[in-house]
Design a protein around this motif. Structure first.
Motif, short mmCIF file in Angstrom:
data_model
loop_
_atom_site.label_atom_id
_atom_site.label_comp_id
_atom_site.label_asym_id
_atom_site.label_seq_id
_atom_site.Cartn_x
_atom_site.Cartn_y
_atom_site.Cartn_z
N ARG A 108 33.26 64.17 61.66
CA ARG A 108 33.15 64.62 60.27
C ARG A 108 33.40 66.12 60.16
O ARG A 108 34.10 66.59 59.24
N GLN A 109 32.83 66.87 61.09
CA GLN A 109 33.01 68.31 61.10
C GLN A 109 34.50 68.66 61.30
O GLN A 109 35.03 69.54 60.62
N ASP A 110 35.15 67.94 62.19
CA ASP A 110 36.58 68.17 62.44
C ASP A 110 37.41 67.83 61.19
O ASP A 110 38.38 68.53 60.87
N GLN A 111 37.02 66.74 60.49
CA GLN A 111 37.75 66.36 59.28
C GLN A 111 37.59 67.42 58.19
O GLN A 111 38.56 67.76 57.49
N VAL A 112 36.39 67.96 58.03
CA VAL A 112 36.16 69.02 57.04
C VAL A 112 37.00 70.24 57.40
O VAL A 112 37.66 70.84 56.53
N ALA A 113 37.02 70.61 58.67
CA ALA A 113 37.80 71.77 59.10
C ALA A 113 39.30 71.52 58.88
O ALA A 113 40.02 72.43 58.46
N ALA A 114 39.75 70.29 59.14
CA ALA A 114 41.17 69.97 58.94
C ALA A 114 41.54 70.05 57.46
O ALA A 114 42.63 70.54 57.12
N ARG A 115 40.65 69.56 56.58
CA ARG A 115 40.93 69.65 55.15
C ARG A 115 40.98 71.11 54.69
O ARG A 115 41.84 71.49 53.89
N LYS A 116 40.05 71.93 55.19
CA LYS A 116 40.06 73.35 54.84
C LYS A 116 41.35 74.00 55.30
O LYS A 116 41.96 74.80 54.57
N GLU A 117 41.77 73.68 56.52
CA GLU A 117 43.00 74.25 57.07
C GLU A 117 44.20 73.79 56.25
O GLU A 117 45.10 74.60 55.95
N ALA A 118 44.22 72.53 55.87
CA ALA A 118 45.33 72.01 55.06
C ALA A 118 45.37 72.71 53.70
O ALA A 118 46.46 73.05 53.22
N ARG A 119 44.21 72.91 53.09
CA ARG A 119 44.16 73.62 51.80
C ARG A 119 44.64 75.07 51.96
O ARG A 119 45.37 75.60 51.11
N ARG A 120 44.21 75.71 53.05
CA ARG A 120 44.63 77.10 53.29
C ARG A 120 46.15 77.17 53.49
O ARG A 120 46.82 78.02 52.91
N GLU A 121 46.70 76.22 54.26
CA GLU A 121 48.14 76.21 54.48
C GLU A 121 48.88 75.94 53.18
O GLU A 121 49.93 76.55 52.92
N GLN A 122 48.34 75.03 52.36
CA GLN A 122 48.97 74.74 51.06
C GLN A 122 48.92 75.97 50.16
O GLN A 122 49.92 76.30 49.50
N ARG A 123 47.79 76.67 50.13
CA ARG A 123 47.66 77.89 49.32
C ARG A 123 48.64 78.95 49.80
O ARG A 123 49.34 79.57 48.99
N ASP A 124 48.73 79.12 51.12
CA ASP A 124 49.67 80.11 51.67
C ASP A 124 51.10 79.74 51.31
O ASP A 124 51.91 80.61 50.93
N SER A 125 51.41 78.43 51.40
CA SER A 125 52.76 77.97 51.06
C SER A 125 53.04 78.20 49.58
O SER A 125 54.14 78.65 49.21
N ASP A 126 52.08 77.91 48.73
CA ASP A 126 52.25 78.12 47.28
C ASP A 126 52.45 79.61 46.98
O ASP A 126 53.31 79.97 46.15
N GLU A 127 51.66 80.45 47.62
CA GLU A 127 51.80 81.90 47.40
C GLU A 127 53.16 82.39 47.86
O GLU A 127 53.80 83.20 47.19
N TYR A 128 53.64 81.88 48.97
CA TYR A 128 54.94 82.27 49.49
C TYR A 128 56.04 81.83 48.51
O TYR A 128 56.95 82.61 48.20
N ALA A 129 55.94 80.59 48.03
CA ALA A 129 56.93 80.08 47.09
C ALA A 129 56.91 80.91 45.80
O ALA A 129 57.97 81.23 45.23
N ALA A 130 55.74 81.26 45.32
CA ALA A 130 55.63 82.06 44.09
C ALA A 130 56.23 83.45 44.31
O ALA A 130 56.92 83.98 43.43
N ARG A 131 56.02 84.02 45.47
CA ARG A 131 56.59 85.33 45.78
C ARG A 131 58.12 85.26 45.79
O ARG A 131 58.79 86.15 45.25
#
Length: 150
Positions: A117-140
């Motif tokens: 469960r802890q690994d799944q929570v960390a994976a979801r956080k990492e996926a959200r962070r990567e998506q946010r970074d990707s969105d910010e890059y695309a917006a830039r």
């Protein structure tokens, strides 16, 4: 190398407990198996001895030999009864060790579920962070391509 989390430490300790309980249960089962083999050997020997005596008795036998046979059979019967008691005791020890082994396995399983469960929570956080970074890059990129209005 990263330091293990408290949960990883608990998993390691629980795995050690499972290993110890497994080894103990295995040893007790082997010991029980040996006692059972010895009992079977005694029973087989008694049966073979009785058969040989019966065959010899049919051809005639002195009374002293009959008494000796009976005394030896009585000794074998006593040994068989003693071995049966030992088998019962060995069985009790095996059955007593099983719940401890199961408890250790269950404890380890619980910790592993928590780790998953802890690994799944960390994976979801990492996926959200990567998506946010990707969105910010695309917006830039879009902002850089947009015509500059002065």
């Amino acid at each position: 190398m990263t330091n293990p989390t408290p949960l990883q430490t608990l998993i390691g300790l629980a795995q050690d407990e499972v290993d110890t309980a497994t080894q103990r249960l295995g040893r007790l089962q082997r010991e029980r198996g040996e006692v059972e083999k010895q009992l079977q050997a005694l029973i087989t020997y008694r049966d073979e001895y009785h058969t040989r005596f019966t065959e010899s008795a049919r051809q005639g036998m002195a009374a002293g030999n009959v008494r000796n046979f009976q005394a030896f059979i009585d000794t074998l019967d006593a040994a068989i009864n003693q071995q049966r008691r030992m088998l019962d005791q060995a069985t009790v020890r095996v059955e007593a060790a099983k719940p401890e082994w199961q408890r250790c396995k269950q404890k380890l399983g619980s910790y592993e579920v928590l780790q998953t469960r802890q690994d799944q929570v960390a994976a979801r956080k990492e996926a959200r962070r990567e998506q946010r970074d990707s969105d910010e890059y695309a917006a830039r990129i879009l902002r850089m391509r947009a015509p500059q209005h002065l």
